[in-house]
Design an enzyme around this catalytic site. Structure first.
Site, short mmCIF file in Angstrom:
data_model
loop_
_atom_site.label_atom_id
_atom_site.label_comp_id
_atom_site.label_asym_id
_atom_site.label_seq_id
_atom_site.Cartn_x
_atom_site.Cartn_y
_atom_site.Cartn_z
CD GLU A 100 11.40 4.11 16.19
OE1 GLU A 100 11.76 3.49 15.27
OE2 GLU A 100 10.40 4.39 16.57
CB CYS A 153 8.82 5.77 6.03
SG CYS A 153 9.42 7.35 5.85
CB SER A 154 9.66 0.15 6.41
OG SER A 154 11.19 -0.26 6.54
NE ARG A 155 7.13 -1.04 12.95
CZ ARG A 155 6.17 -0.26 12.70
NH1 ARG A 155 6.45 0.90 12.06
NH2 ARG A 155 5.01 -0.67 13.16
NE ARG A 186 -1.76 -1.80 3.50
CZ ARG A 186 -2.32 -2.93 4.11
NH1 ARG A 186 -3.20 -3.22 3.79
NH2 ARG A 186 -1.38 -3.14 5.16
CB ILE A 187 3.27 2.66 2.63
CG1 ILE A 187 2.05 2.77 3.62
CG2 ILE A 187 3.89 3.85 2.70
CD1 ILE A 187 2.61 2.51 5.01
CG ASP A 197 9.40 8.18 10.28
OD1 ASP A 197 9.21 9.28 11.11
OD2 ASP A 197 8.67 7.37 10.48
CG HIS A 233 7.93 5.86 14.18
ND1 HIS A 233 8.32 4.66 14.74
CD2 HIS A 233 6.88 5.43 13.47
CE1 HIS A 233 7.66 3.57 13.99
NE2 HIS A 233 6.60 4.21 13.22
CB ILE A 234 6.68 12.27 12.62
CG1 ILE A 234 7.79 12.58 11.61
CG2 ILE A 234 7.00 12.56 14.07
CD1 ILE A 234 7.83 14.05 11.57
CB ALA A 235 6.19 8.02 8.28
CB SER A 236 1.26 7.29 10.72
OG SER A 236 1.47 7.38 12.06
N1 LIG Z 1 7.11 5.21 9.81
C1 LIG Z 1 5.79 5.07 10.08
O1 LIG Z 1 5.05 5.60 11.10
C2 LIG Z 1 5.08 3.96 9.45
C3 LIG Z 1 3.75 4.00 9.16
C4 LIG Z 1 3.02 2.99 8.54
C5 LIG Z 1 3.54 1.92 8.21
N2 LIG Z 1 4.81 1.64 8.42
C6 LIG Z 1 5.39 0.58 8.09
O2 LIG Z 1 5.47 0.37 6.95
C7 LIG Z 1 4.96 -1.21 6.76
C8 LIG Z 1 4.24 -1.30 5.44
O3 LIG Z 1 2.93 -0.92 5.32
P1 LIG Z 1 1.87 -1.17 4.20
O4 LIG Z 1 0.62 -0.76 4.62
O5 LIG Z 1 2.27 -0.67 2.78
O6 LIG Z 1 1.96 -2.83 4.38
P2 LIG Z 1 1.62 -3.77 2.81
O7 LIG Z 1 1.51 -5.12 3.54
O8 LIG Z 1 0.50 -3.15 2.25
O9 LIG Z 1 2.97 -3.81 2.21
C9 LIG Z 1 4.29 -4.33 2.36
C10 LIG Z 1 4.96 -5.05 1.46
O10 LIG Z 1 6.15 -5.59 1.69
C11 LIG Z 1 6.30 -6.69 0.89
N3 LIG Z 1 7.32 -7.67 1.43
C12 LIG Z 1 7.41 -8.44 2.63
N4 LIG Z 1 8.60 -9.01 2.62
C13 LIG Z 1 9.13 -8.51 1.65
C14 LIG Z 1 10.66 -8.74 1.25
N5 LIG Z 1 11.27 -9.67 2.21
N6 LIG Z 1 11.23 -8.08 0.27
C15 LIG Z 1 10.54 -7.39 -0.29
N7 LIG Z 1 9.13 -6.85 0.06
C16 LIG Z 1 8.70 -7.46 0.95
C17 LIG Z 1 4.95 -7.39 0.80
O11 LIG Z 1 4.86 -8.29 -0.38
C18 LIG Z 1 4.07 -6.12 0.67
O12 LIG Z 1 3.77 -5.91 -0.64
C19 LIG Z 1 4.33 -1.68 7.91
O13 LIG Z 1 4.18 -3.09 8.12
C20 LIG Z 1 4.83 -0.82 8.99
O14 LIG Z 1 5.86 -1.44 9.41
C21 LIG Z 1 5.79 2.72 9.14
O1 LIG Z 2 3.10 0.80 11.68
C1 LIG Z 2 2.32 2.02 11.77
O2 LIG Z 2 1.23 2.13 11.57
C2 LIG Z 2 3.31 3.10 12.06
O3 LIG Z 2 4.75 2.84 12.49
C3 LIG Z 2 2.76 4.18 12.99
O4 LIG Z 2 2.05 4.74 12.41
#
Ligand SMILES: NC(=O)c1ccc[n+]([C@@H]2O[C@H](COP(=O)([O-])OP(=O)(O)OC[C@H]3O[C@@H](n4cnc5c(N)ncnc54)[C@H](O)[C@@H]3O)[C@@H](O)[C@H]2O)c1
Ligand SMILES: O=C(O)[C@H](O)CO
Length: 392
Positions: free
Chosen positions: A308, A277-279, A175-176, A303, A326-329
């Site tokens: 952390e 902006c993932s983890r 999604r993101i 982020d 960690h302010i992405a959302s």
């Molecule tokens: N920094 C923030 O505040 C913040 C905010 C929102 C989400 N996030 C992080 O972003 C992540 C993704 O969110 P999303 O809604 O897009 O999730 P999502 O499930 O839609 O997308 C994750 C994608 O990663 C892919 N993936 C999994 N393992 C993989 C690998 N080994 N190599 C390549 N791709 C791989 C999946 O197939 C999927 O398409 C969340 O799980 C969260 O940890 C962080």
């Molecule tokens: O996974 C999440 O949703 C973020 O890290 C916080 O918004």
């Protein structure tokens, strides 16, 4: 011995006791719970990260459900305590749930919710902001200005990278990642390369124009502009080698832990930009600090951090790193929506509602002008628990 924790109580005579481990933005989430006969207890303890003992004290002897945070360790101990207190539901106020042991929750019959969708664009916008800030050295330039060092325009002052025509690489095009890719392609006319374990049809439909109209590339060509190109890479290395800006958007699990490490950094262009902006643990942060030291033209926008809220030694001194907490959302609409989805996940299970059939389509739960559907928006262990699914 756990100390009692400070709480604020809403609707004290409510039948179901629902706890939120933190005050959350907005009031809709509280009202939705109260309207359905919940007593809502919000932890107001002045402590950013609650310990397992703090949360056990909050759960007490009777608790129907908990809304928790990504900073908390939701494992066997907490799910056992929640189950003993009669609890059937937990929701993270986050889409990522790497802080939750879902198998332990399932073992105790506890449904685990998360909050997808509502934070997609907000998070992608922060990734885009970090990409731009790194490319144009905005933070360094701001510091320079505030330090009173600016004494006139110079041809070499804070020269950075032009994004137009360069290649953006996305690792994890869910999604993101897909929303970010669209922003960079549409907004800055960058070429795209992505890597994901699965084909990202939503992204490919956009770039190839399978929605029945011109693809974005064809549209540019028809307007007399250079069309953008795109491809799905067969390996992550291909993205690292070819892209000028790389943004990480996978989930955190054992396949993505230290996905970017000393070896993968070595493959990247010397002047590349890396955004996360993932983890935090998706990057080996010690290796990253060393790479930043050795390659002053390599820049990062972070982020999230491996330990952390801490940064690995040396990171905060690096001029070629932009770091935000960690302010992405963190947009008002998104954070209020996350609170709503988390509350409705818990409420749905407490009331015995089914699970929403498509967690990618949560808009109906976010419409403030109509009551939400009688369903839990997103329960990640719904299948394992055999929960009924709502028909749209
Ligand atoms: N920094 C923030 O505040 C913040 C905010 C929102 C989400 N996030 C992080 O972003 C992540 C993704 O969110 P999303 O809604 O897009 O999730 P999502 O499930 O839609 O997308 C994750 C994608 O990663 C892919 N993936 C999994 N393992 C993989 C690998 N080994 N190599 C390549 N791709 C791989 C999946 O197939 C999927 O398409 C969340 O799980 C969260 O940890 C962080
Ligand atoms: O996974 C999440 O949703 C973020 O890290 C916080 O918004």
């Amino acid at each position: 011995m756990a100390q009692p924790v400070a709480i604020e109580v809403w609707n004290p005579n409510g039948k179901y006791r629902v706890i939120s481990t933190k005050p959350m933005p907005g009031t809709r989430w509280i009202n939705l719970l109260i309207e359905q006969d919940c007593r809502v207890e919000i932890c107001t303890q002045k402590k950013t990260i609650l310990s397992v003992e703090d949360i056990i004290a909050l759960i007490g002897d009777k608790c129907d459900g908990v809304i928790g945070q990504l900073t908390e360790d939701w494992g066997d101990t907490l799910f056992s305590a929640l189950s003993k207190a009669g609890g059937k539901a937990f929701s993270n106020m986050a889409v990522g749930y790497n802080n939750v042991d879902v198998n332990a929750a399932t073992k105790y019959g506890v449904a685990v919710g998360n909050t997808p969708g509502v934070l997609t664009e907000t998070t992608a916008e922060l990734a885009a902001s970090l990409s731009l800030a790194a490319a144009r050295r905005i933070v360094e330039a701001d510091e320079f200005m505030r330090a009173g060092l600016y004494d006139g325009w110079l041809p070499h002052l804070f020269v950075g990278n032009l994004l137009k025509g360069q290649t953006v690489g996305v690792i994890g095009a869910g999604r993101i990642g897909s929303a970010y890719a669209r922003m960079m392609v549409e907004g800055f006319k960058m070429n795209l390369i992505y890597y994901d374990l699965y084909q990202s049809t939503r992204l490919e439909k956009f770039v190839t124009g399978m929605y029945g109209s011109l693809s974005y590339g064809q549209f540019l060509k028809a307007s007399g502009e250079q069309p953008v190109t795109w491809k799905r890479a067969s390996s992550m290395e291909e993205v690292l080698r070819e892209a000028d800006v790389i943004s990480l958007h996978p989930i955190l699990d054992k396949t993505t832990y230290h996905l970017v490490n000393k070896d993968s950094l070595a493959v990247m262009k010397k002047e590349a930009i890396l955004v996360n902006c993932s983890r935090g643990p998706v990057i080996d942060e010690v290796a990253l600090v060393e790479h930043l030291k050795q390659n002053p033209m390599f820049r990062v926008g972070l982020d999230v951090f491996e330990d952390e809220p801490y940064m690995k030694p040396g990171l905060s001194e690096m001029k070629n790193a932009i770091v935000v907490p960690h302010i992405a959302s963190a947009s008002k609409w998104t954070r209020e929506g996350m609170a709503t989805l988390a509350a409705l996940n818990v409420l749905g299970k407490v009331k015995g509602y089914p699970v929403w059939s498509d967690p990618n389509r949560v808009d109906l739960f976010l419409d403030e002008n109509s009551p939400p559907p009688a369903a839990s928006p997103s329960i990640v262990n719904a299948k394992a628990l055999g929960l009924p699914v709502s028909k749209l």
